[in-house]
Write a protein that holds these residues in place. Sequence first.
Motif, PDB file in Angstrom:
ATOM      1  N   VAL A  49     -34.095 -25.567 -34.165  1.00 57.27           N
ATOM      2  CA  VAL A  49     -32.814 -26.244 -33.995  1.00 57.27           C
ATOM      3  C   VAL A  49     -31.706 -25.540 -34.778  1.00 57.27           C
ATOM      4  CG1 VAL A  49     -33.141 -27.861 -35.917  1.00 57.27           C
ATOM      5  CG2 VAL A  49     -31.742 -28.533 -33.951  1.00 57.27           C
ATOM      6  N   GLU A  50     -32.069 -24.842 -35.865  1.00 55.96           N
ATOM      7  CA  GLU A  50     -31.064 -24.138 -36.654  1.00 55.96           C
ATOM      8  C   GLU A  50     -30.355 -23.076 -35.822  1.00 55.96           C
ATOM      9  OE1 GLU A  50     -33.999 -26.012 -39.248  1.00 55.96           O
ATOM     10  OE2 GLU A  50     -34.210 -24.573 -37.599  1.00 55.96           O
ATOM     11  N   ILE A  51     -31.092 -22.435 -34.914  1.00 53.56           N
ATOM     12  CA  ILE A  51     -30.495 -21.456 -34.009  1.00 53.56           C
ATOM     13  C   ILE A  51     -29.790 -22.163 -32.857  1.00 53.56           C
ATOM     14  CG2 ILE A  51     -31.018 -19.643 -32.326  1.00 53.56           C
ATOM     15  CD1 ILE A  51     -33.158 -18.630 -34.232  1.00 53.56           C
ATOM     16  N   ALA A  52     -30.451 -23.185 -32.304  1.00 56.57           N
ATOM     17  CA  ALA A  52     -29.909 -23.880 -31.137  1.00 56.57           C
ATOM     18  C   ALA A  52     -28.570 -24.543 -31.419  1.00 56.57           C
ATOM     19  CB  ALA A  52     -30.913 -24.918 -30.638  1.00 56.57           C
ATOM     20  N   ARG A  53     -28.326 -24.943 -32.669  1.00 52.37           N
ATOM     21  CA  ARG A  53     -27.088 -25.655 -32.991  1.00 52.37           C
ATOM     22  C   ARG A  53     -26.177 -24.880 -33.937  1.00 52.37           C
ATOM     23  NH1 ARG A  53     -28.057 -27.242 -29.167  1.00 52.37           N
ATOM     24  NH2 ARG A  53     -28.358 -29.308 -28.310  1.00 52.37           N
ATOM     25  N   ALA A  54     -26.463 -23.627 -34.169  1.00 53.93           N
ATOM     26  CA  ALA A  54     -25.657 -22.840 -35.108  1.00 53.93           C
ATOM     27  C   ALA A  54     -24.204 -22.736 -34.671  1.00 53.93           C
ATOM     28  CB  ALA A  54     -26.264 -21.453 -35.277  1.00 53.93           C
ATOM     29  N   LEU A  89     -26.332 -49.505 -33.004  1.00 45.99           N
ATOM     30  CA  LEU A  89     -27.628 -49.802 -32.399  1.00 45.99           C
ATOM     31  C   LEU A  89     -27.567 -49.747 -30.882  1.00 45.99           C
ATOM     32  CD1 LEU A  89     -28.870 -52.790 -34.592  1.00 45.99           C
ATOM     33  CD2 LEU A  89     -29.837 -50.499 -34.539  1.00 45.99           C
ATOM     34  N   LYS A  90     -26.341 -49.732 -30.328  1.00 50.71           N
ATOM     35  CA  LYS A  90     -26.185 -49.816 -28.885  1.00 50.71           C
ATOM     36  C   LYS A  90     -25.929 -48.475 -28.214  1.00 50.71           C
ATOM     37  CE  LYS A  90     -24.775 -54.649 -28.951  1.00 50.71           C
ATOM     38  NZ  LYS A  90     -23.788 -55.674 -28.528  1.00 50.71           N
ATOM     39  N   ARG A  91     -26.146 -47.363 -28.935  1.00 48.52           N
ATOM     40  CA  ARG A  91     -26.118 -46.069 -28.268  1.00 48.52           C
ATOM     41  C   ARG A  91     -27.041 -45.104 -28.997  1.00 48.52           C
ATOM     42  NH1 ARG A  91     -20.753 -43.660 -26.996  1.00 48.52           N
ATOM     43  NH2 ARG A  91     -22.113 -42.302 -25.785  1.00 48.52           N
ATOM     44  N   GLY A  92     -27.473 -44.073 -28.276  1.00 42.88           N
ATOM     45  CA  GLY A  92     -28.422 -43.123 -28.828  1.00 42.88           C
ATOM     46  C   GLY A  92     -27.754 -42.008 -29.599  1.00 42.88           C
ATOM     47  N   ALA A  93     -28.557 -40.998 -29.922  1.00 48.85           N
ATOM     48  CA  ALA A  93     -28.079 -39.858 -30.687  1.00 48.85           C
ATOM     49  C   ALA A  93     -27.356 -38.872 -29.777  1.00 48.85           C
ATOM     50  CB  ALA A  93     -29.249 -39.172 -31.378  1.00 48.85           C
ATOM     51  N   GLY A  94     -26.637 -37.931 -30.391  1.00 46.88           N
ATOM     52  CA  GLY A  94     -25.914 -36.942 -29.604  1.00 46.88           C
ATOM     53  C   GLY A  94     -25.514 -35.745 -30.436  1.00 46.88           C
ATOM     54  N   ASP A  95     -25.011 -34.714 -29.754  1.00 53.49           N
ATOM     55  CA  ASP A  95     -24.651 -33.463 -30.420  1.00 53.49           C
ATOM     56  C   ASP A  95     -23.578 -33.627 -31.486  1.00 53.49           C
ATOM     57  OD1 ASP A  95     -26.424 -31.654 -29.349  1.00 53.49           O
ATOM     58  OD2 ASP A  95     -25.097 -31.022 -27.711  1.00 53.49           O
ATOM     59  N   ILE A 100     -16.672 -31.705 -27.496  1.00 53.51           N
ATOM     60  CA  ILE A 100     -18.109 -31.499 -27.356  1.00 53.51           C
ATOM     61  C   ILE A 100     -18.615 -32.142 -26.073  1.00 53.51           C
ATOM     62  CG2 ILE A 100     -20.375 -31.888 -28.405  1.00 53.51           C
ATOM     63  CD1 ILE A 100     -18.914 -32.176 -31.104  1.00 53.51           C
ATOM     64  N   GLY A 101     -19.379 -31.389 -25.290  1.00 54.94           N
ATOM     65  CA  GLY A 101     -20.055 -31.905 -24.102  1.00 54.94           C
ATOM     66  C   GLY A 101     -21.337 -31.125 -23.902  1.00 54.94           C
ATOM     67  N   HIS A 102     -22.030 -31.385 -22.777  1.00 57.56           N
ATOM     68  CA  HIS A 102     -23.238 -30.585 -22.532  1.00 57.56           C
ATOM     69  C   HIS A 102     -23.458 -30.331 -21.055  1.00 57.56           C
ATOM     70  CE1 HIS A 102     -25.952 -34.091 -21.612  1.00 57.56           C
ATOM     71  NE2 HIS A 102     -25.240 -34.715 -22.525  1.00 57.56           N
ATOM     72  N   LEU A 103     -23.981 -29.142 -20.787  1.00 58.76           N
ATOM     73  CA  LEU A 103     -24.193 -28.643 -19.428  1.00 58.76           C
ATOM     74  C   LEU A 103     -25.451 -29.199 -18.785  1.00 58.76           C
ATOM     75  CD1 LEU A 103     -23.620 -24.904 -20.403  1.00 58.76           C
ATOM     76  CD2 LEU A 103     -21.924 -26.335 -19.256  1.00 58.76           C
ATOM     77  N   ASP A 104     -26.430 -29.568 -19.578  1.00 59.31           N
ATOM     78  CA  ASP A 104     -27.767 -29.907 -19.069  1.00 59.31           C
ATOM     79  C   ASP A 104     -27.912 -31.397 -18.784  1.00 59.31           C
ATOM     80  OD1 ASP A 104     -27.611 -30.366 -21.886  1.00 59.31           O
ATOM     81  OD2 ASP A 104     -29.782 -30.590 -21.929  1.00 59.31           O
ATOM     82  N   THR A 105     -28.962 -31.731 -18.052  1.00 53.84           N
ATOM     83  CA  THR A 105     -29.321 -33.119 -17.776  1.00 53.84           C
ATOM     84  C   THR A 105     -30.807 -33.305 -18.057  1.00 53.84           C
ATOM     85  OG1 THR A 105     -30.077 -32.951 -15.468  1.00 53.84           O
ATOM     86  CG2 THR A 105     -27.687 -33.032 -15.840  1.00 53.84           C
ATOM     87  N   GLU A 116     -46.403 -36.135 -40.231  1.00 53.65           N
ATOM     88  CA  GLU A 116     -45.450 -35.047 -40.114  1.00 53.65           C
ATOM     89  C   GLU A 116     -44.215 -35.548 -39.380  1.00 53.65           C
ATOM     90  OE1 GLU A 116     -47.122 -31.643 -38.250  1.00 53.65           O
ATOM     91  OE2 GLU A 116     -48.605 -31.276 -39.835  1.00 53.65           O
ATOM     92  N   PHE A 117     -43.044 -35.059 -39.808  1.00 57.28           N
ATOM     93  CA  PHE A 117     -41.782 -35.446 -39.190  1.00 57.28           C
ATOM     94  C   PHE A 117     -41.185 -34.262 -38.450  1.00 57.28           C
ATOM     95  CE2 PHE A 117     -42.357 -38.260 -42.818  1.00 57.28           C
ATOM     96  CZ  PHE A 117     -42.139 -39.503 -42.248  1.00 57.28           C
ATOM     97  N   ASP A 118     -40.506 -34.547 -37.343  1.00 52.64           N
ATOM     98  CA  ASP A 118     -39.884 -33.529 -36.506  1.00 52.64           C
ATOM     99  C   ASP A 118     -38.831 -32.758 -37.283  1.00 52.64           C
ATOM    100  OD1 ASP A 118     -38.755 -32.061 -34.466  1.00 52.64           O
ATOM    101  OD2 ASP A 118     -37.701 -33.767 -33.569  1.00 52.64           O
ATOM    102  N   LYS A 119     -38.970 -31.430 -37.321  1.00 52.03           N
ATOM    103  CA  LYS A 119     -37.986 -30.607 -38.016  1.00 52.03           C
ATOM    104  C   LYS A 119     -36.709 -30.426 -37.194  1.00 52.03           C
ATOM    105  CE  LYS A 119     -41.466 -28.030 -40.636  1.00 52.03           C
ATOM    106  NZ  LYS A 119     -42.052 -26.696 -40.922  1.00 52.03           N
ATOM    107  N   GLY A 120     -36.763 -30.740 -35.901  1.00 46.12           N
ATOM    108  CA  GLY A 120     -35.592 -30.583 -35.048  1.00 46.12           C
ATOM    109  C   GLY A 120     -34.872 -31.878 -34.757  1.00 46.12           C
ATOM    110  N   ALA A 121     -34.962 -32.825 -35.676  1.00 45.28           N
ATOM    111  CA  ALA A 121     -34.362 -34.133 -35.449  1.00 45.28           C
ATOM    112  C   ALA A 121     -32.845 -34.067 -35.378  1.00 45.28           C
ATOM    113  CB  ALA A 121     -34.775 -35.086 -36.572  1.00 45.28           C
ATOM    114  N   TYR A 122     -32.259 -34.976 -34.580  1.00 40.10           N
ATOM    115  CA  TYR A 122     -30.803 -35.132 -34.560  1.00 40.10           C
ATOM    116  C   TYR A 122     -30.390 -35.913 -35.806  1.00 40.10           C
ATOM    117  CZ  TYR A 122     -29.675 -33.352 -29.918  1.00 40.10           C
ATOM    118  OH  TYR A 122     -29.451 -32.538 -28.851  1.00 40.10           O
ATOM    119  N   PRO A 123     -29.416 -35.415 -36.561  1.00 43.58           N
ATOM    120  CA  PRO A 123     -28.970 -36.142 -37.751  1.00 43.58           C
ATOM    121  C   PRO A 123     -28.165 -37.382 -37.373  1.00 43.58           C
ATOM    122  CG  PRO A 123     -27.583 -34.227 -37.393  1.00 43.58           C
ATOM    123  CD  PRO A 123     -28.686 -34.152 -36.372  1.00 43.58           C
TER     124      PRO A 123
END
Length: 441
Positions: free
Chosen positions: A184-189, A381-387, A112-117, A341-348
């Motif tokens: 997000v359901e489409i973006a991460r399908a 606690l020392k790193r953020g969320a990711g794909d 897993i990686g990502h093209l965007d910045t 209200e909570f974000d429906k596109g949250a990273y799990p």
Amino acid sequence: MTFGKSGILALCVLSAAVPASLSAALTKAETAMVKTVDAERDRTVGLLETLVTVNSGSRNLPGVTKVGAMMRAELEPLGFEVRWVPMEQAGRAGHIVALHKGNGRGKRLLLIGHLDTVFEPDSPFQRWTPKGKDWAEGPGAGDDKGGMVVIVAALRAMKAAGTLKDADIEVVLTGDEEDVGDPVEIARADLVAAGRRADVALDFEGLVRDGGRDMGSIARRSAGSWVVKATGNSGHSSGIFSDKIGYGAIYELARIVDRFRRELPEPNLTYNVGLIAGGATETTDADGIRATATGKSNIIAPVAEARGDLRTLSDEQTERVKAKMTAIVAEHLPGAGATIEFDKGAYPAMAPTPGNRAILDRLNRVNRDMGLPEMPPLDPLKRGAGDVSFVAKDVDSFAGMGPYSTGDHAPGEAVDLASIPTQAKRAAILMSRLSAEARRK
């Protein structure tokens, strides 16, 4: 040997009991991989420079598409069937999904990686700038173009050593990791589907060092957002706190935010208030990053709003904390009201499972055989969320296979060029060993 979610703790105990002096030396093929990575260092750094030079901010759809085409050109010669998955429905450019068919017997690996910045075309930070022998600055140099070149370097080393031929590997490079598409359901399908096909997922975002020591990421916290909107009766300030007027929207919002601060704390949880506004009028832009308010000191505010984030280590913790926040919001001051209200596109969340720990154990066997120090598990606690978190429920997962970098997400982001070959060697050997093991049934 399998890496199921249960029943693999014995693997960790067994490996820990083997003295480093008795660990197997690198095989002939593994030695060849090490040599290939070293021989191709200039090529790898050159590829990174080329990728960094192309702006691929998440909203720059042509730029992300161009970087996707560049990665296709790297993967297809290695025997991957590469397809571009357009993401117009989610408002983003698209993803690269690449499949290498092996012998059908070994563990199926997902890379897993990502093209965007995070750096859009209007960012002042756009150039690749060498900083001495082993460092370079550039947008996405570490996050995550550095990770993508580690993938390429490792796969090229495997091909040269003959270990790629029989390996079943799928690569997913998302085009919107930094600003995920909606819905997000489409973006991460496609990523979720790839996770369900895999036996092991390796995330090639950046290596984390703590106290100068390389660390292994077996857990990543979730990342979501929330919005609290408070209301109240307006009127002259002389009527504040009265039975007729009540407390107004700003006091209601202050009550909520302060109770969050006092009542929510627990291990591995953070929740930030990043934007707050209130007054006689209040508006927030469509992106939720700019607020405008008007008011006077002698007018009781009828509207107020706060926006923040929420990060947890498990889905259970997420739901529990959301319930607490909802209950706090519901206990209104007299004459006031509020909703959340909570974000429906949250990273799990990517919870620290035994299966994830087993991957780190396997990587540490590679480290010992390479003569490198062991990598302890990183405090989440020392790193953020990711794909990788989107697949962690379905497959044993590990994060941090990319290079070490500093200043990510800000002008001056810099990558440690010397960490790229080290990470590529680790990855090539680990993937070769895993792909030679029998897959789960």
